[in-house]
Motif scaffolding. Structure first.
Motif, PDB file in Angstrom:
ATOM      1  N   GLU A   4       0.840  -1.203   0.000  1.00 44.70           N
ATOM      2  CA  GLU A   4       0.000   0.000   0.000  1.00 44.70           C
ATOM      3  C   GLU A   4       0.875   1.254   0.000  1.00 44.70           C
ATOM      4  O   GLU A   4       0.603   2.225  -0.716  1.00 44.70           O
ATOM      5  N   ILE A   5       1.961   1.217   0.783  1.00 45.19           N
ATOM      6  CA  ILE A   5       2.868   2.380   0.831  1.00 45.19           C
ATOM      7  C   ILE A   5       3.561   2.577  -0.515  1.00 45.19           C
ATOM      8  O   ILE A   5       3.562   3.676  -1.069  1.00 45.19           O
ATOM      9  N   VAL A   6       4.137   1.493  -1.075  1.00 48.67           N
ATOM     10  CA  VAL A   6       4.866   1.592  -2.354  1.00 48.67           C
ATOM     11  C   VAL A   6       3.943   2.105  -3.455  1.00 48.67           C
ATOM     12  O   VAL A   6       4.336   2.929  -4.286  1.00 48.67           O
ATOM     13  N   SER A   7       2.682   1.623  -3.467  1.00 45.91           N
ATOM     14  CA  SER A   7       1.741   2.017  -4.521  1.00 45.91           C
ATOM     15  C   SER A   7       1.105   3.384  -4.249  1.00 45.91           C
ATOM     16  O   SER A   7       0.235   3.825  -5.000  1.00 45.91           O
ATOM     17  N   ASN A   8       1.525   4.029  -3.162  1.00 45.69           N
ATOM     18  CA  ASN A   8       0.985   5.327  -2.743  1.00 45.69           C
ATOM     19  C   ASN A   8      -0.528   5.281  -2.548  1.00 45.69           C
ATOM     20  O   ASN A   8      -1.251   6.221  -2.880  1.00 45.69           O
ATOM     21  N   GLY A   9      -0.978   4.131  -2.010  1.00 50.41           N
ATOM     22  CA  GLY A   9      -2.395   4.008  -1.679  1.00 50.41           C
ATOM     23  C   GLY A   9      -3.270   3.481  -2.784  1.00 50.41           C
ATOM     24  O   GLY A   9      -4.478   3.308  -2.593  1.00 50.41           O
ATOM     25  N   ARG A  10      -2.678   3.207  -3.955  1.00 50.07           N
ATOM     26  CA  ARG A  10      -3.505   2.702  -5.067  1.00 50.07           C
ATOM     27  C   ARG A  10      -3.997   1.282  -4.768  1.00 50.07           C
ATOM     28  O   ARG A  10      -5.158   0.951  -5.031  1.00 50.07           O
ATOM     29  N   TYR A  11      -3.117   0.442  -4.264  1.00 48.01           N
ATOM     30  CA  TYR A  11      -3.497  -0.894  -3.822  1.00 48.01           C
ATOM     31  C   TYR A  11      -3.457  -0.887  -2.296  1.00 48.01           C
ATOM     32  O   TYR A  11      -2.440  -0.555  -1.706  1.00 48.01           O
ATOM     33  N   LYS A  12      -4.554  -1.261  -1.668  1.00 44.77           N
ATOM     34  CA  LYS A  12      -4.654  -1.127  -0.212  1.00 44.77           C
ATOM     35  C   LYS A  12      -4.626  -2.484   0.500  1.00 44.77           C
ATOM     36  O   LYS A  12      -5.246  -3.437   0.027  1.00 44.77           O
ATOM     37  N   SER A  13      -3.909  -2.517   1.623  1.00 45.24           N
ATOM     38  CA  SER A  13      -3.993  -3.701   2.475  1.00 45.24           C
ATOM     39  C   SER A  13      -5.405  -3.768   3.053  1.00 45.24           C
ATOM     40  O   SER A  13      -6.065  -2.739   3.223  1.00 45.24           O
ATOM     41  N   VAL A  14      -5.856  -4.975   3.334  1.00 48.78           N
ATOM     42  CA  VAL A  14      -7.264  -5.179   3.675  1.00 48.78           C
ATOM     43  C   VAL A  14      -7.388  -5.837   5.050  1.00 48.78           C
ATOM     44  O   VAL A  14      -6.617  -6.732   5.396  1.00 48.78           O
ATOM     45  N   LEU A  15      -8.370  -5.360   5.819  1.00 50.51           N
ATOM     46  CA  LEU A  15      -8.619  -5.959   7.125  1.00 50.51           C
ATOM     47  C   LEU A  15      -9.154  -7.382   6.964  1.00 50.51           C
ATOM     48  O   LEU A  15     -10.010  -7.648   6.108  1.00 50.51           O
ATOM     49  N   HIS A  16      -8.638  -8.285   7.780  1.00 57.06           N
ATOM     50  CA  HIS A  16      -9.118  -9.667   7.791  1.00 57.06           C
ATOM     51  C   HIS A  16      -8.985 -10.210   9.208  1.00 57.06           C
ATOM     52  O   HIS A  16      -8.310  -9.620  10.054  1.00 57.06           O
ATOM     53  N   ARG A  17      -9.645 -11.325   9.458  1.00 55.26           N
ATOM     54  CA  ARG A  17      -9.624 -11.908  10.799  1.00 55.26           C
ATOM     55  C   ARG A  17      -9.802 -13.424  10.691  1.00 55.26           C
ATOM     56  O   ARG A  17     -10.196 -13.936   9.629  1.00 55.26           O
ATOM     57  N   ALA A  18      -9.512 -14.118  11.792  1.00 56.21           N
ATOM     58  CA  ALA A  18      -9.671 -15.574  11.836  1.00 56.21           C
ATOM     59  C   ALA A  18     -10.704 -15.919  12.897  1.00 56.21           C
ATOM     60  O   ALA A  18     -10.567 -15.521  14.058  1.00 56.21           O
ATOM     61  N   THR A  19     -11.750 -16.639  12.485  1.00 60.07           N
ATOM     62  CA  THR A  19     -12.768 -17.103  13.429  1.00 60.07           C
ATOM     63  C   THR A  19     -12.433 -18.535  13.858  1.00 60.07           C
ATOM     64  O   THR A  19     -11.571 -19.194  13.264  1.00 60.07           O
ATOM     65  N   VAL A  20     -13.121 -19.011  14.898  1.00 61.54           N
ATOM     66  CA  VAL A  20     -12.895 -20.373  15.379  1.00 61.54           C
ATOM     67  C   VAL A  20     -14.219 -21.141  15.356  1.00 61.54           C
ATOM     68  O   VAL A  20     -15.288 -20.557  15.187  1.00 61.54           O
ATOM     69  N   ASN A  21     -14.127 -22.449  15.508  1.00 61.61           N
ATOM     70  CA  ASN A  21     -15.333 -23.280  15.505  1.00 61.61           C
ATOM     71  C   ASN A  21     -15.229 -24.304  16.639  1.00 61.61           C
ATOM     72  O   ASN A  21     -14.173 -24.453  17.252  1.00 61.61           O
ATOM     73  N   GLU A  22     -16.339 -24.997  16.921  1.00 65.18           N
ATOM     74  CA  GLU A  22     -16.336 -25.901  18.077  1.00 65.18           C
ATOM     75  C   GLU A  22     -16.079 -27.359  17.714  1.00 65.18           C
ATOM     76  O   GLU A  22     -16.027 -28.220  18.599  1.00 65.18           O
ATOM     77  N   LYS A  23     -15.867 -27.651  16.434  1.00 67.02           N
ATOM     78  CA  LYS A  23     -15.756 -29.051  16.024  1.00 67.02           C
ATOM     79  C   LYS A  23     -14.371 -29.474  15.558  1.00 67.02           C
ATOM     80  O   LYS A  23     -13.931 -30.587  15.838  1.00 67.02           O
ATOM     81  N   ALA A  24     -13.677 -28.621  14.816  1.00 67.97           N
ATOM     82  CA  ALA A  24     -12.451 -29.072  14.140  1.00 67.97           C
ATOM     83  C   ALA A  24     -11.285 -28.117  14.372  1.00 67.97           C
ATOM     84  O   ALA A  24     -11.467 -26.907  14.485  1.00 67.97           O
ATOM     85  N   THR A  25     -10.082 -28.683  14.407  1.00 68.00           N
ATOM     86  CA  THR A  25      -8.862 -27.880  14.511  1.00 68.00           C
ATOM     87  C   THR A  25      -8.518 -27.308  13.136  1.00 68.00           C
ATOM     88  O   THR A  25      -8.493 -28.039  12.141  1.00 68.00           O
ATOM     89  N   ARG A  26      -8.276 -26.018  13.100  1.00 68.19           N
ATOM     90  CA  ARG A  26      -7.840 -25.375  11.859  1.00 68.19           C
ATOM     91  C   ARG A  26      -6.346 -25.071  11.961  1.00 68.19           C
ATOM     92  O   ARG A  26      -5.880 -24.534  12.966  1.00 68.19           O
TER      93      ARG A  26
END
Length: 345
Positions: free
Chosen positions: A261-283
């Motif tokens: 994002e910095i190199v592209s001067n904001g033209r391409y932006k980093s994006v917010l993401h997250r990891a959820t969990v579940n009650e059945k399986a190990t990820r």
């Protein structure tokens, strides 16, 4: 601090301990499972073996994916499926080591070349995350845990293959930005660029609605390549919604980091993401982060700066300093990127 794996395996665990309990945000974005909200797919075979027209179209599609989403999947990338599966299996074996064996690789500083632990930064996190991790610096100098048996060889081969793919992706992205040939490699000193493998373990959670694997954040570096063991959990923020990422088998999920994002001067932006969990399986997920060399001062590419119409949106900062700032604090969206933003731009 005990690992999440050990906590999750505690006999009779039916609720999440208070230190791991998040209060749900009533103003959070809704979650979408709409198939129309799926991230773009890039067929990378066309970049390496296609005609000039096919390569040109792929570069255009790559640029569009970067601009519209900041996330995309890569298929036909040249990394054998057997190597991807071997890396996931080896990381699973590492997390199965005893607490005492893993403690040998605990590390104390964010720039220690091998570091395993739990949450993100347990000393700064107000609420702990349902996650164990292993982080290993594999370039410019290769490091590896000494156990389990065979881990080093699998990691070395996987790191070499993914490094080549990332350099090709960065070349295509650089062309899509209209930068001169080889700009990214020279300006970011990629020959000595930092490459970190971060393996994540998210065990089953008795109350997944009040725990979080990883909170909303963007990544440092230029690009991140992600694989997982077939259990979904990644969510990406896009146009006011959280999108569940259901990746294609044997594909890499790729996202833009703060430094692109910095190199592209904001033209391409980093994006917010997250990891959820579940009650059945190990990820298990394995992210490989590619950045400039630690001593590179990262600032917008001069070719993308026009003082009157598109002034520099970011101040220059050494990658090492940025990395230390992000990894030593609690994860908070894109707060680190705001530190280097030119507010007048």
């Amino acid at each position: 601090m005990i690992s999440i794996k050990k906590l999750a395996e505690s006999p009779g665990l039916t609720s999440v301990p208070p230190t791991y309990t998040f209060t749900p945000n009533p103003n959070d974005h809704p979650v979408s499972d709409d198939p129309k909200d799926s991230i773009p797919v890039i067929d990378f075979a066309l970049f390496t073996s296609g005609t000039l027209d096919q390569r040109s179209k792929l570069v255009h599609d790559l640029g569009k994916a970067c601009q519209d989403w900041g996330f995309f999947m890569v298929i036909n990338h040249g990394v054998p499926e057997s190597q991807m599966k071997a890396m996931i299996k080896a990381c699973g074996e590492f997390f199965n080591l005893t607490e005492e064996e893993k403690q040998e690789f605990a590390g104390k500083h964010v720039l220690d070349p091998i570091r395993c632990g739990t949450s993100f930064n347990a000393s700064a996190d107000k609420v702990l995350f349902w996650r164990d991790f292993l982080k290993v610096f594999v370039h410019p100098k290769f490091h590896s845990p000494t156990t389990p048996s065979g881990f080093r060889e699998i990691l070395l081969e996987y790191s070499k293959r993914t490094r080549k793919l990332t350099l090709d992706l960065l070349e295509g992205i650089s062309v899509s930005l209209g930068l001169e040939d080889g700009y990214m490699e020279k300006a970011m000193n990629l020959e000595s660029g930092l490459q970190i493998l971060a393996a994540n373990l998210y065990p089953p959670c008795p109350e997944p609605e009040v725990a979080m694997g990883m909170p909303s954040h963007s990544d440092h570096g230029l690009l991140t390549l992600l694989i997982h063991n077939g259990i979904s959990g990644l969510q990406v923020q896009h146009k006011g919604k959280w999108i569940n990422v259901n990746s294609i088998p044997n594909a890499f999920v790729v996202n833009i980091g703060d430094h692109l994002e910095i190199v592209s001067n904001g033209r391409y932006k980093s994006v917010l993401h997250r990891a959820t969990v579940n009650e059945k399986a190990t990820r298990i997920s394995i992210a490989t982060v590619y950045g400039p060399s630690l001593d590179t001062v990262v600032s917008p590419a001069p070719e993308l700066v026009y003082l009157e119409t598109n002034p520099p949106a970011f101040k220059g900062m050494k990658y090492r300093e940025y990395l230390e700032m992000q990894q030593s604090n609690k994860l908070d969206g894109k707060s680190c990127l705001h530190h280097v933003r030119n507010l007048a731009a």
